[in-house]
Design a protein around this motif. Structure first.
Motif, short mmCIF file in Angstrom:
data_model
loop_
_atom_site.label_atom_id
_atom_site.label_comp_id
_atom_site.label_asym_id
_atom_site.label_seq_id
_atom_site.Cartn_x
_atom_site.Cartn_y
_atom_site.Cartn_z
N SER A 105 -1.22 -25.42 32.82
CA SER A 105 -2.58 -25.32 33.34
C SER A 105 -2.96 -23.85 33.46
CB SER A 105 -2.68 -25.99 34.69
OG SER A 105 -1.89 -25.29 35.60
N TYR A 106 -4.23 -23.57 33.38
CA TYR A 106 -4.69 -22.19 33.57
C TYR A 106 -6.02 -22.21 34.31
CZ TYR A 106 -8.20 -22.81 29.86
OH TYR A 106 -9.27 -23.24 29.12
N SER A 107 -6.41 -21.06 34.81
CA SER A 107 -7.70 -20.99 35.48
C SER A 107 -8.57 -20.00 34.74
CB SER A 107 -7.50 -20.53 36.93
OG SER A 107 -8.74 -20.08 37.42
N THR A 108 -9.82 -20.39 34.52
CA THR A 108 -10.71 -19.48 33.79
C THR A 108 -10.95 -18.22 34.62
OG1 THR A 108 -12.55 -20.73 34.69
CG2 THR A 108 -11.91 -21.24 32.44
N GLN A 109 -10.64 -18.32 35.93
CA GLN A 109 -10.86 -17.14 36.79
C GLN A 109 -9.79 -16.07 36.64
OE1 GLN A 109 -11.28 -18.89 40.60
NE2 GLN A 109 -13.39 -19.54 40.18
N ASP A 110 -8.76 -16.37 35.86
CA ASP A 110 -7.70 -15.37 35.67
C ASP A 110 -8.09 -14.35 34.62
OD1 ASP A 110 -6.28 -16.77 37.46
OD2 ASP A 110 -4.99 -17.79 36.01
N PHE A 111 -9.21 -14.56 33.97
CA PHE A 111 -9.56 -13.68 32.85
C PHE A 111 -10.97 -13.11 33.00
CE2 PHE A 111 -6.67 -17.00 31.44
CZ PHE A 111 -5.61 -16.21 31.01
N LEU A 112 -11.14 -11.96 32.38
CA LEU A 112 -12.46 -11.35 32.38
C LEU A 112 -13.43 -12.30 31.65
CD1 LEU A 112 -13.34 -7.72 31.55
CD2 LEU A 112 -14.42 -9.48 30.22
N ILE A 113 -14.59 -12.48 32.24
CA ILE A 113 -15.54 -13.40 31.59
C ILE A 113 -16.42 -12.62 30.64
CG2 ILE A 113 -17.43 -15.03 31.94
CD1 ILE A 113 -16.27 -15.61 34.68
N LEU A 114 -16.42 -13.09 29.42
CA LEU A 114 -17.25 -12.46 28.39
C LEU A 114 -18.02 -13.62 27.78
CD1 LEU A 114 -17.37 -9.60 27.16
CD2 LEU A 114 -15.81 -10.40 25.42
N ASP A 115 -19.30 -13.72 28.10
CA ASP A 115 -20.01 -14.89 27.58
C ASP A 115 -20.21 -14.75 26.07
OD1 ASP A 115 -22.42 -13.42 27.19
OD2 ASP A 115 -22.70 -13.52 29.34
N HIS A 116 -20.64 -15.86 25.49
CA HIS A 116 -20.73 -15.90 24.03
C HIS A 116 -21.66 -14.81 23.50
CE1 HIS A 116 -20.69 -17.38 20.04
NE2 HIS A 116 -21.98 -17.67 20.05
N GLN A 117 -22.78 -14.63 24.19
CA GLN A 117 -23.76 -13.62 23.78
C GLN A 117 -23.11 -12.24 23.71
OE1 GLN A 117 -26.03 -15.32 22.59
NE2 GLN A 117 -26.61 -16.25 24.54
N SER A 118 -22.35 -11.92 24.79
CA SER A 118 -21.75 -10.59 24.86
C SER A 118 -20.67 -10.43 23.80
CB SER A 118 -21.17 -10.35 26.24
OG SER A 118 -22.20 -10.52 27.19
N ARG A 119 -19.93 -11.49 23.57
CA ARG A 119 -18.88 -11.43 22.55
C ARG A 119 -19.53 -11.15 21.18
NH1 ARG A 119 -16.83 -16.43 23.26
NH2 ARG A 119 -16.03 -15.83 25.29
N ARG A 120 -20.67 -11.78 20.99
CA ARG A 120 -21.41 -11.61 19.74
C ARG A 120 -21.98 -10.19 19.66
NH1 ARG A 120 -26.05 -13.95 16.77
NH2 ARG A 120 -27.29 -12.65 18.14
N ASN A 121 -22.65 -9.78 20.75
CA ASN A 121 -23.29 -8.46 20.73
C ASN A 121 -22.30 -7.32 20.57
OD1 ASN A 121 -25.77 -9.62 21.12
ND2 ASN A 121 -25.70 -9.45 23.35
N LEU A 122 -21.13 -7.49 21.17
CA LEU A 122 -20.13 -6.42 21.06
C LEU A 122 -19.32 -6.55 19.78
CD1 LEU A 122 -18.84 -6.21 24.76
CD2 LEU A 122 -20.31 -4.59 23.57
N GLU A 123 -19.63 -7.57 19.00
CA GLU A 123 -18.99 -7.78 17.68
C GLU A 123 -17.47 -7.78 17.81
OE1 GLU A 123 -21.28 -4.76 15.32
OE2 GLU A 123 -22.28 -6.57 14.63
N ILE A 124 -16.99 -8.64 18.69
CA ILE A 124 -15.55 -8.66 18.99
C ILE A 124 -14.72 -9.20 17.83
CG2 ILE A 124 -13.82 -9.55 20.59
CD1 ILE A 124 -15.76 -7.71 21.91
N THR A 125 -15.11 -10.36 17.32
CA THR A 125 -14.31 -10.93 16.23
C THR A 125 -15.09 -11.03 14.92
OG1 THR A 125 -14.90 -13.14 16.95
CG2 THR A 125 -12.79 -12.31 17.70
N GLU A 126 -16.39 -10.86 14.98
CA GLU A 126 -17.18 -10.86 13.74
C GLU A 126 -18.47 -10.08 13.97
OE1 GLU A 126 -17.68 -15.11 13.15
OE2 GLU A 126 -19.55 -15.09 14.29
#
Ligand SMILES: Nc1ncnc2c1ncn2[C@@H]1O[C@H](COP(=O)(O)OP(=O)(O)OP(=O)(O)O)[C@@H](O)[C@H]1O
Length: 857
Positions: free
Chosen positions: A294-315
């Motif tokens: 099990s894991y908790s989403t609170q254990d990680f920095l939250i990067l919403d989809h928009q931000s992931r897209r805008n910062l061009e993380i994986t594409e």
């Protein structure tokens, strides 16, 4: 009328709907086809007929449309007439299946499981069985998977505002579950995982139906992204009782506590439902899943989809390619496992200094010790995808080449462990001992299998001499047979006087004696003619036929024994899956970290200091992707200083102004990427950096119309801004690139002002606000924690030189009109624009003051 989930129903084609036909009147083969089809009405059924895999009825229509193949027909029975048929050659199955699955069609493959000649001789239908069920989330064939990316299958259970989410990659065995509140949160988690298929429990009748990406359905709960494949499953298997029982029995444990799942019933239900689906679709493959965690989403920095897209993380945003993304710029991993691990890290940055420092320590060690880094990387190059190979061994789909490759990789591990033992940092220490069982296993595989085994497993030639006494005996008998055949040739040449007489073999006729037709008159009487070709005649003799029966059955026994020995060995490897995968995880981590060390050395990154505070202090930071594209000497480094601990000077919000194309967006993103890289444990492109941990990174960057949801540019922009203001905290990093441009100037400016003010006074998030409204510079004179920065340019008589330098102070003028002039707008328009601007400036002096009398609620 709904016919099937397999797409484009076309009832103008006669006999496309098998349900309308009297099944008893179909030919026996089609009756069997329909029987199988009825078990999987929502999948495309590919059915082996001779050298083809055929689809019939509506599936044939779908197949021909989706793969652009000719739709033909076949006799369906005397009283039925022709029924639609489309097929693909059997050898092309592996090429077509991925295309169908990618388009969101589950595929069921029903293959012949015996030699058609045997059935033909016995005048009965050849036996066929389902050999494969392929759905997007349950693929295991390497040819259908992307090596450096996980292929996740997910399951979701909703209960009002709460949700449970489980996901697994059945090719690597990872299996996780979580539970949380808020559908928006679930949306984000799904966007992070990008699952190939999501299972949803339903009470609707058409279980098994799959919703393809982009397809609309009333049953898809509002708020869930429609860009994925959804499979509807029975609610029963998602009940808490059934799910719990299934998990306990699968992992042979007494309680869910050990997996950390005892308090997340929705997570358990999702995991149980997922496991049932894996068992159902993988009957032929015993999939080895790792113990559920099990894991908790609170254990990680939250990067919403928009931000992931805008910062061009994986594409990239523009053309969605990997090239040009952050991951591409920093991925120097050498194994597929390392590549997948780095991708996971970058999508799940950490929130605890301790975890980050553990990664940093290892990178630091590898940065300093060039020789150690080079040797480790040299070794990693020789390690194949152990996680997936061992999965294939466990599920019984590995061939001999897979085991050889696995053994060669396992054989590298002791050397890698010995290198790791030179290190002191946590991840190197984790690799210092390789379980001796794995070394022994590598030796055993090498001793068992020939160096370059064939792809086929049932045609012999796999096992080395000396492994099994019976096998060796059978081989020497086979050798004798070969010698007998050779001697037969010599004897018969002498007896007949035909010097080019040959003994040959083919699958249809078995062994024969071949003689040139010109010599046919010299053939002895005991020869029986079997076949006539253009230039030769083929004969058999009683003696040859008797011997042939023995040779063939001996060969069959020999091949069977080799196969059995191979399967035994493969099972032994499969039994070590858990151990191999735990070592693989350590190898993947070292690969990820040594890759980050490599990029840190080559690109000149520094080790950032992470703190629990709020400061973001970066000296001479660079954009990790742009600097690689432009070349290091051409990139102008810039510093950042936000929320310094020294309260008096502390700036929470920077208003960043500067002309178009001066580098505002680049600077903004650079700060976001440096923070993100630091929180995955990486070194960063700067001379030095002290960074307080961020709980979230928000970005709002030049929106485009969201035509799919019918939202205007301005609405998209406002939605994103609302999200930031509603969820940002003083530990968030907010990067705003223009707000309010999609509406009238004064509306836009007013909103921009109010947003900036709210961020600086209420949320106190660390914010960089790039804008063309230099009126916002006024804020700095009212609020202590706001500062003005500008990206500088040098004005020349006929051009503007971009210096790309970020310096304190607000831009005193905008260069829009100047840019228009350089672009060639007519002189009279430019002059008039200047007049208008002077007028507007005179009449719109802003004296806003601070917000008063409006409460937060
Ligand atoms: N620090 C830098 N060093 C060198 N070149 C840079 C730097 N920053 C930006 N550039 C170059 O300038 C180009 C324009 O930068 P950017 O898109 O950030 O400008 P902008 O100010 O945001 O423009 P606009 O206001 O039109 O959106 C980039 O594509 C990049 O090639």
């Amino acid at each position: 009328m709904s016919y099937s989930a397999t797409g484009s129903e076309d009832f103008n084609i006669p006999n496309a709907d098998y349900r309308e036909l009297d099944h008893k009147k179909l030919t026996p083969m089609l009756q069997h086809y329909v029987q199988v089809k009825e078990q999987y009405p929502h999948a495309l059924l590919l059915y082996r007929v001779g050298d083809f895999f055929e689809c019939f009825f509506q599936d044939a229509v779908t197949l021909s449309v989706q793969l652009e193949l000719a739709l033909t027909s076949r006799d369906g029975g005397k009283e039925i007439g022709r029924v639609p048929m489309t097929g693909v050659p059997h050898h092309a199955l592996e090429r077509y299946c991925p295309q169908l699955v990618e388009k969101g069609y589950p595929v069921v493959v029903c293959d012949q499981t015996e030699d058609a000649a045997v059935a033909q001789a016995e005048k009965r239908m050849v036996t066929r069985e389902i050999t494969k069920i392929l759905t997007p989330g349950t693929l295991t064939d390497e040819s259908m998977l992307s090596a450096r990316q996980n292929n996740f299958l997910a399951a979701v259970v909703l209960a009002k505002d709460y949700w449970g989410l489980a996901y697994a990659d059945i090719s690597t065995g990872e299996f996780f579950t979580t539970q949380a509140r808020g559908l928006e949160h679930l949306h984000q988690e799904l966007m992070r995982l990008q699952p190939s298929e999501i299972l949803m429990p339903t009470d609707a009748p058409d279980l098994g139906k799959m919703l393809r990406p982009g397809e609309k359905s009333d049953r898809l709960p509002e708020g869930l992204p429609d860009c994925f494949c959804y499979s509807w499953r029975s609610q029963v298997v998602f009940s808490l009782q059934e799910a719990t029982d299934r998990l306990l029995s699968k992992f042979k444990v007494r309680s869910l506590e050990g997996m950390g799942c005892d308090r997340i019933p929705l997570g358990v239900r999702a995991a149980g439902g997922l496991l049932e689906y894996v068992e159902e679709t993988q009957k032929q493959n015993a999939v080895t899943l790792q113990l559920l965690r099990s894991y908790s989403t609170q254990d990680f920095l939250i990067l919403d989809h928009q931000s992931r897209r805008n910062l061009e993380i994986t594409e990239t945003v523009r053309d969605r390619t990997f090239n040009g993304s952050l991951l591409c710029a920093i991925d120097r991993t050498l194994t597929a496992m390392g590549g997948r691990a780095l991708r996971r890290w970058i999508l799940q940055p950490l929130l605890k200094v301790k975890g980050i420092e553990a990664r940093q320590d290892t990178i630091a060690e590898l940065v300093q010790d060039t020789e150690l880094r080079d040797s480790i990387r040299q070794n990693l190059r020789q390690i194949a995808d152990l996680e997936r190979l061992t999965g294939k061994a466990g599920s019984g789909s590995a061939n001999a080449k897979d085991l050889i490759s696995l053994a060669a990789s396992l054989a590298q591990l002791p050397h890698l462990a010995q290198l790791a033992s030179q290190g002191r940092s946590p991840f190197l220490r984790a690799l210092q001992t390789v379980p001796p069982e794995l070394e022994q296993l590598a030796h055993k595989i090498k001793a068992y299998l020939v160096e370059n085994p064939p792809q086929q497993l049932k045609e012999g030639g796999l096992i080395q001499a000396g492994v099994n006494g019976d096998l060796d005996d059978m081989r020497s008998e086979a050798q004798e047979d070969q010698e007998w055949l050779a001697s037969l040739e010599t004897r018969e040449r002498e007896r007949t006087g035909i010097s080019n007489l040959k003994v040959g073999y083919n699958k249809t006729f078995g062994y024969y004696i071949s003689i040139a037709r010109s010599k046919a008159d010299r053939v002895p009487e005991d020869y029986t003619r079997k076949q006539t070709l253009v230039n030769e005649e083929r004969y058999i003799t009683q003696e040859l036929k008797e011997r042939e029966a023995r040779i063939l059955s001996a060969r069959e026994d020999l091949n069977q024994l080799e196969y059995e020995l191979f399967v035994q060995l493969r099972t032994e490897v499969g039994e070590q899956t858990e151990l191999i995968r735990s070592v693989s995880r350590a190898v993947a981590a070292i690969d990820g970290l040594s890759g980050l060390a490599q990029v840190a050395v080559v690109q000149g990154y520094c080790r950032p200091t992470l703190t629990e505070g709020r400061e973001i202090i970066i000296r001479e930071g660079r954009h990790p992707v742009v600097e690689q594209t432009l070349g290091r000497p051409f990139f102008v480094p810039n510093s950042t200083s936000l929320a310094k601990n020294d309260k008096k000077e502390s700036t929470d919000l920077v208003i960043l102004t500067g002309p178009n194309a001066s580098g505002k967006s680049c600077y903004l993103r650079q700060v976001g990427l440096i923070q993100l890289m630091a929180q995955i444990g990486s070194f960063v492109p700067a001379t030095s950096a002290t960074l307080g941990l961020c709980d979230r990174i928000f970005t709002r960057v030049g929106a485009v119309d969201d035509l799919a949801t019918g939202q205007s540019t301005f609405m998209v922009e406002m939605n994103e801004t609302a999200n930031i203001l509603n969820h940002g905290t003083s530990h968030s990093l907010v990067l705003l690139d223009e707000i309010g441009r999609g509406t009238a100037t004064f509306d836009g400016l007013s909103i921009a002002w109010a947003v900036a003010e709210y961020l600086a006074t209420e949320i106190k998030a660390r914010t960089i606000f790039a804008t063309h409204y230099h009126e916002l510079n006024e804020l700095a004179s009212i609020l202590d924690n706001v500062a003005n920065y500008q990206v500088t340019v040098k004005e020349m008589p006929d051009k503007i030189i971009f210096l790309h330098q970020v310096q304190p102070g607000g831009a005193d003028k905008s260069y829009g009109i100047e840019a228009g002039r350089l672009a060639g707008l007519p002189k009279v328009v430019i002059e008039r624009a200047k007049q208008v601007m002077t007028q507007i400036e005179q009449h719109s002096k802003i004296a806003v003051g601070l917000r008063q009398g409006i409460s937060k609620s």
